[in-house]
Design a protein around this motif. Structure first.
Motif, PDB file in Angstrom:
ATOM      1  N   THR A  72       0.818  -1.228   0.000  1.00  0.00           N
ATOM      2  CA  THR A  72       0.000   0.000   0.000  1.00  0.00           C
ATOM      3  C   THR A  72       0.848   1.274   0.000  1.00  0.00           C
ATOM      4  N   GLN A  73       2.108   1.124   0.331  1.00  0.00           N
ATOM      5  CA  GLN A  73       2.962   2.314   0.438  1.00  0.00           C
ATOM      6  C   GLN A  73       3.098   3.046  -0.886  1.00  0.00           C
ATOM      7  N   GLN A  74       3.058   2.300  -1.984  1.00  0.00           N
ATOM      8  CA  GLN A  74       3.209   2.922  -3.305  1.00  0.00           C
ATOM      9  C   GLN A  74       2.033   3.834  -3.662  1.00  0.00           C
ATOM     10  N   TYR A  75       0.917   3.642  -2.929  1.00  0.00           N
ATOM     11  CA  TYR A  75      -0.269   4.452  -3.214  1.00  0.00           C
ATOM     12  C   TYR A  75      -0.342   5.751  -2.383  1.00  0.00           C
ATOM     13  N   ILE A  76       0.643   5.950  -1.497  1.00  0.00           N
ATOM     14  CA  ILE A  76       0.643   7.146  -0.646  1.00  0.00           C
ATOM     15  C   ILE A  76       0.632   8.438  -1.474  1.00  0.00           C
ATOM     16  N   PRO A  77       1.459   8.569  -2.534  1.00  0.00           N
ATOM     17  CA  PRO A  77       1.400   9.795  -3.354  1.00  0.00           C
ATOM     18  C   PRO A  77       0.014  10.029  -3.954  1.00  0.00           C
ATOM     19  N   LEU A  78      -0.662   8.939  -4.354  1.00  0.00           N
ATOM     20  CA  LEU A  78      -2.009   9.075  -4.901  1.00  0.00           C
ATOM     21  C   LEU A  78      -2.987   9.533  -3.820  1.00  0.00           C
ATOM     22  N   LEU A  79      -2.805   8.997  -2.623  1.00  0.00           N
ATOM     23  CA  LEU A  79      -3.650   9.408  -1.500  1.00  0.00           C
ATOM     24  C   LEU A  79      -3.438  10.886  -1.190  1.00  0.00           C
ATOM     25  N   ALA A  80      -2.158  11.332  -1.293  1.00  0.00           N
ATOM     26  CA  ALA A  80      -1.853  12.741  -1.033  1.00  0.00           C
ATOM     27  C   ALA A  80      -2.587  13.650  -2.011  1.00  0.00           C
ATOM     28  N   VAL A  81      -2.726  13.191  -3.259  1.00  0.00           N
ATOM     29  CA  VAL A  81      -3.468  13.962  -4.258  1.00  0.00           C
ATOM     30  C   VAL A  81      -4.930  14.078  -3.848  1.00  0.00           C
ATOM     31  N   PHE A  82      -5.521  12.959  -3.437  1.00  0.00           N
ATOM     32  CA  PHE A  82      -6.944  12.959  -3.065  1.00  0.00           C
ATOM     33  C   PHE A  82      -7.206  13.750  -1.780  1.00  0.00           C
ATOM     34  N   ARG A  83      -6.193  13.894  -0.942  1.00  0.00           N
ATOM     35  CA  ARG A  83      -6.370  14.604   0.328  1.00  0.00           C
ATOM     36  C   ARG A  83      -5.950  16.071   0.247  1.00  0.00           C
ATOM     37  N   ASN A  84      -5.575  16.534  -0.940  1.00  0.00           N
ATOM     38  CA  ASN A  84      -5.150  17.929  -1.109  1.00  0.00           C
ATOM     39  C   ASN A  84      -6.382  18.833  -1.066  1.00  0.00           C
ATOM     40  N   PHE A  85      -6.487  19.638  -0.010  1.00  0.00           N
ATOM     41  CA  PHE A  85      -7.660  20.499   0.165  1.00  0.00           C
ATOM     42  C   PHE A  85      -7.692  21.661  -0.832  1.00  0.00           C
ATOM     43  N   ALA A  86      -6.590  21.839  -1.581  1.00  0.00           N
ATOM     44  CA  ALA A  86      -6.566  22.916  -2.583  1.00  0.00           C
ATOM     45  C   ALA A  86      -7.311  22.521  -3.854  1.00  0.00           C
ATOM     46  N   ILE A  87      -7.539  21.218  -4.022  1.00  0.00           N
ATOM     47  CA  ILE A  87      -8.214  20.744  -5.231  1.00  0.00           C
ATOM     48  C   ILE A  87      -9.706  21.051  -5.153  1.00  0.00           C
ATOM     49  N   ARG A  88     -10.208  21.672  -6.242  1.00  0.00           N
ATOM     50  CA  ARG A  88     -11.628  21.984  -6.337  1.00  0.00           C
ATOM     51  C   ARG A  88     -12.235  21.239  -7.515  1.00  0.00           C
ATOM     52  N   GLN A  89     -13.503  21.482  -7.748  1.00  0.00           N
ATOM     53  CA  GLN A  89     -14.222  20.695  -8.747  1.00  0.00           C
ATOM     54  C   GLN A  89     -13.580  20.779 -10.126  1.00  0.00           C
ATOM     55  N   ILE A  90     -13.073  21.965 -10.457  1.00  0.00           N
ATOM     56  CA  ILE A  90     -12.448  22.110 -11.775  1.00  0.00           C
ATOM     57  C   ILE A  90     -11.257  21.166 -11.932  1.00  0.00           C
ATOM     58  N   HIS A  91     -10.542  20.914 -10.822  1.00  0.00           N
ATOM     59  CA  HIS A  91      -9.394  20.011 -10.868  1.00  0.00           C
ATOM     60  C   HIS A  91      -9.845  18.552 -10.905  1.00  0.00           C
ATOM     61  N   TRP A  92     -10.909  18.249 -10.153  1.00  0.00           N
ATOM     62  CA  TRP A  92     -11.460  16.889 -10.213  1.00  0.00           C
ATOM     63  C   TRP A  92     -11.945  16.585 -11.620  1.00  0.00           C
ATOM     64  N   ASP A  93     -12.516  17.568 -12.264  1.00  0.00           N
ATOM     65  CA  ASP A  93     -12.985  17.357 -13.643  1.00  0.00           C
ATOM     66  C   ASP A  93     -11.828  17.049 -14.578  1.00  0.00           C
ATOM     67  N   GLU A  94     -10.680  17.767 -14.370  1.00  0.00           N
ATOM     68  CA  GLU A  94      -9.496  17.515 -15.204  1.00  0.00           C
ATOM     69  C   GLU A  94      -8.976  16.097 -14.981  1.00  0.00           C
ATOM     70  N   MET A  95      -8.922  15.687 -13.716  1.00  0.00           N
ATOM     71  CA  MET A  95      -8.412  14.341 -13.417  1.00  0.00           C
ATOM     72  C   MET A  95      -9.404  13.273 -13.874  1.00  0.00           C
ATOM     73  N   SER A  96     -10.685  13.555 -13.784  1.00  0.00           N
ATOM     74  CA  SER A  96     -11.698  12.604 -14.243  1.00  0.00           C
ATOM     75  C   SER A  96     -11.581  12.380 -15.743  1.00  0.00           C
ATOM     76  N   ALA A  97     -11.240  13.453 -16.472  1.00  0.00           N
ATOM     77  CA  ALA A  97     -11.063  13.335 -17.920  1.00  0.00           C
ATOM     78  C   ALA A  97      -9.895  12.413 -18.249  1.00  0.00           C
ATOM     79  N   ILE A  98      -8.859  12.457 -17.417  1.00  0.00           N
ATOM     80  CA  ILE A  98      -7.699  11.582 -17.629  1.00  0.00           C
ATOM     81  C   ILE A  98      -8.055  10.134 -17.306  1.00  0.00           C
ATOM     82  N   ALA A  99      -8.780   9.943 -16.201  1.00  0.00           N
ATOM     83  CA  ALA A  99      -9.121   8.593 -15.760  1.00  0.00           C
ATOM     84  C   ALA A  99     -10.212   7.964 -16.630  1.00  0.00           C
ATOM     85  N   GLY A 100     -11.072   8.778 -17.189  1.00  0.00           N
ATOM     86  CA  GLY A 100     -12.164   8.264 -17.999  1.00  0.00           C
ATOM     87  C   GLY A 100     -13.429   8.032 -17.208  1.00  0.00           C
ATOM     88  N   PHE A 101     -13.423   8.408 -15.938  1.00  0.00           N
ATOM     89  CA  PHE A 101     -14.616   8.297 -15.096  1.00  0.00           C
ATOM     90  C   PHE A 101     -14.502   9.315 -13.964  1.00  0.00           C
TER      91      PHE A 101
END
Length: 335
Positions: free
Chosen positions: A9-38
């Motif tokens: 699970t340690q390899q997923y810590i950077p990904l968790l840090a992204v999801f826990r970044n309080f600076a991210i707003r909906q516009i950023h989630w939309d950008e990441m959703s476009a990359i993920a495809g969902f």
């Protein structure tokens, strides 16, 4: 079993840090959703296990880039909000000017220092790659700062000229010879007094110096610019007036404009000439006036007195100082 789970699970810590970044707003989630495809927008049911199960590690660098951008953008927003709030408590300082009954601006250095500091910071923000989300707000604040700065500069310029010309146009002797300029000065005087009166009611710098009228076209800045244009015409008239006096009595060229205005603004007080005599006449230190203000003798710097064969009447000059000074000059040359 537990160490293996920790390593997996340690390899997923950077990904968790992204999801826990309080600076991210909906516009950023939309950008990441476009990359993920969902849709990646987290909700109350989002857990670490669900994040792992999304299988997002392949594009981790892209998500981290968006997260870093969000952090940088939030920093800029917080900086802009901080600078904006600092102007809430910035007030003009005023003081009564002599016996005019009018207040004037004082202690502008602190305001200028804050303006320069904020303008430099906003210029840096405008050049940042992360300013896009608040680009319009930053631009508006930049325009506001420059408007405040320009208004204060124009206001201070009017104030300096007003203080300089007020005693001149308080003299009936000069006003009588500068009627057109008096009309213009009265307009500026009315503008300046009105502005200072408004400042007494609301001394806030941002609201006073940064505002325009309802039309958003004409505000205090434009009013002060117009006042300065009028002041230029007044100054030109005063300078032309002094030039004519110098042409009539060339020794006035030895005096500054301020010296001449001091003399000419009090033509009914011949004694006002005394401090400036040595500049006009190398050998004359002072003049002796009798009780009716006729000149009866002159003194050298060594206080040697030379009496005049004929007394010079200052009253006969009818307020024209240069006329009786011209008579003094003629007698001085004869001697």
């Amino acid at each position: 079993m537990f160490p293996y789970l920790l390593l997996s699970t340690q390899q997923y810590i950077p990904l968790l840090a992204v999801f826990r970044n309080f600076a991210i707003r909906q516009i950023h989630w939309d950008e990441m959703s476009a990359i993920a495809g969902f849709d990646l927008t987290p909700d109350a049911g989002t857990t670490f296990r669900k994040i792992i199960d999304m299988d997002l590690m392949a594009d981790l660098e892209k998500y981290e880039t968006i997260s870093i951008c969000a952090t940088k953008q939030l920093m800029l927003e917080e900086l802009l909000a901080k600078m904006t709030s600092e102007w809430d408590d910035v007030l003009f300082t005023i003081m009564l000017y002599k016996d005019s009954g009018v207040n004037i601006l004082t202690q502008l250095d602190d305001i200028h220092a804050l303006l320069e500091e904020h303008i430099v910071k906003v210029q840096a923000m405008r050049g940042s790659a992360f300013v896009k989300l608040i680009e319009e707000e930053v631009k508006n604040f930049y325009v506001l700062l420059h408007r405040i700065q320009s208004t204060i500069d124009e206001w201070a310029k009017v104030q300096i000229q007003w203080m300089y010309l007020l005693p001149i146009f308080s003299s009936k002797d000069i006003v009588a010879q500068l009627p057109d300029e008096e009309v213009l000065f009265v307009q500026v005087d009315r503008i300046f007094r009105s502005a200072m009166s408004g400042l007494s009611r609301d001394p806030r710098v941002r609201e006073t110096a940064g505002s325009a009228s309802i039309t958003s076209i004409v505000g205090l800045l434009e009013i002060m610019q117009e006042a300065n244009e009028l002041m230029e015409k007044v100054n030109d008239g005063v300078l032309n007036y002094l030039e004519l006096k110098r042409l009539f009595f060339p020794r006035f060229f030895f005096l500054s404009n301020d010296d001449m205005l001091e003399i000419l603004s009090e033509t009914k007080e011949p004694l006002r000439v005394q401090p400036h005599l040595r500049k006009c006449f190398e050998g004359i230190n002072r003049l002796r006036f009798n009780e009716v203000m006729d000149i009866c003798s002159m003194f050298s710097e060594d206080y040697e007195e030379v009496r005049m064969q004929e007394e010079i009447s200052t009253a006969a000059a009818r307020g024209c100082v240069e006329r009786w000074l011209f008579q003094v000059r003629n007698l001085f040359i004869e001697i």
